[in-house]
Design a protein around this motif. Sequence first.
Motif, mmCIF file in Angstrom:
data_model
loop_
_atom_site.group_PDB
_atom_site.id
_atom_site.type_symbol
_atom_site.label_atom_id
_atom_site.label_comp_id
_atom_site.label_asym_id
_atom_site.label_seq_id
_atom_site.Cartn_x
_atom_site.Cartn_y
_atom_site.Cartn_z
ATOM 1 N N UNK A 1 0.861 -1.179 0.000
ATOM 2 C CA UNK A 1 0.000 0.000 0.000
ATOM 3 C C UNK A 1 0.899 1.232 0.000
ATOM 4 N N UNK A 2 0.508 2.231 -0.778
ATOM 5 C CA UNK A 2 1.247 3.490 -0.844
ATOM 6 C C UNK A 2 0.725 4.449 0.217
ATOM 7 N N UNK A 3 1.557 5.387 0.603
ATOM 8 C CA UNK A 3 1.154 6.366 1.610
ATOM 9 C C UNK A 3 -0.148 7.059 1.226
ATOM 10 N N UNK A 4 -0.273 7.499 -0.033
ATOM 11 C CA UNK A 4 -1.475 8.233 -0.439
ATOM 12 C C UNK A 4 -2.718 7.342 -0.400
ATOM 13 N N UNK A 5 -2.551 6.046 -0.646
ATOM 14 C CA UNK A 5 -3.674 5.115 -0.535
ATOM 15 C C UNK A 5 -4.080 4.926 0.929
ATOM 16 N N UNK A 6 -3.059 4.831 1.806
ATOM 17 C CA UNK A 6 -3.336 4.693 3.238
ATOM 18 C C UNK A 6 -4.093 5.908 3.764
ATOM 19 N N UNK A 7 -3.674 7.088 3.347
ATOM 20 C CA UNK A 7 -4.324 8.318 3.831
ATOM 21 C C UNK A 7 -5.811 8.343 3.491
ATOM 22 N N UNK A 8 -6.200 7.744 2.372
ATOM 23 C CA UNK A 8 -7.610 7.727 1.966
ATOM 24 C C UNK A 8 -8.471 6.807 2.833
ATOM 25 N N UNK A 9 -7.876 5.758 3.400
ATOM 26 C CA UNK A 9 -8.680 4.770 4.142
ATOM 27 C C UNK A 9 -8.349 4.689 5.627
ATOM 28 N N UNK A 10 -7.318 5.391 6.087
ATOM 29 C CA UNK A 10 -6.840 5.203 7.463
ATOM 30 C C UNK A 10 -7.906 5.488 8.511
ATOM 31 N N UNK A 11 -8.650 6.572 8.358
ATOM 32 C CA UNK A 11 -9.650 6.920 9.367
ATOM 33 C C UNK A 11 -10.709 5.828 9.460
ATOM 34 N N UNK A 12 -11.180 5.361 8.314
ATOM 35 C CA UNK A 12 -12.179 4.294 8.306
ATOM 36 C C UNK A 12 -11.630 3.030 8.980
ATOM 37 N N UNK A 13 -10.381 2.662 8.661
ATOM 38 C CA UNK A 13 -9.794 1.462 9.265
ATOM 39 C C UNK A 13 -9.585 1.631 10.764
ATOM 40 N N UNK A 14 -9.096 2.802 11.181
ATOM 41 C CA UNK A 14 -8.864 3.032 12.610
ATOM 42 C C UNK A 14 -10.174 3.045 13.375
ATOM 43 N N UNK A 15 -11.239 3.581 12.781
ATOM 44 C CA UNK A 15 -12.551 3.583 13.433
ATOM 45 C C UNK A 15 -13.118 2.176 13.537
#
Length: 194
Positions: free
Chosen positions: A178-192
Amino acid sequence: MNIQLKGKKVTLRDFTKDDIQRMWYWEYEANDREHIQWNGPYFPREQMSMEEYTKNYIYLLEEVNNNQTRSKLVIEKDGEFIGSVGWYWVSEATKWCENGLVIYDSRYWSGGFGFDAYVMWTDYLFTEMDIARIGISTWSGNERMIRLAKKCGMIEEARIRKARIVNDTYFDSIKMGILREEWELIRKQLLDYA
């Protein structure tokens, strides 16, 4: 500063000397050592005394003392050591690392504990390090790790056919990332969710 990341199911925290000895126990003495069948079973495992093993991992305590980005953290459930997460460089020059996790105690498999730990760990690495990507390397027989990586937004980037032998059977080597920019798009959803 001590690291302690609390998720919904597990906590990630710094290693102590006792944790290094617990890790040795799970590697060499525990009755439940099924994790060895899944975590790189194609690599030879050298038998080490607890003293040798502790010397090999003493750097984990030095990372805490020097306040460095951690290369490994303990996975803890209700105060109990159940596994660890870690990372290593594939290419520091291109800011490419791979991470992973091991839950030693199989009573905690398939209960969302690995997902919780892996999301927090991946987020910690993207937050603390100047990296462009995070990947994993596994084998096609490790279906749990492949599902976990997909659930965390990683995509399969390479499949090297018949590159691993486990129990006299060929398996593919799998690279996901996973690329940083891809992580930034989904991180909040995954952390929640985690």
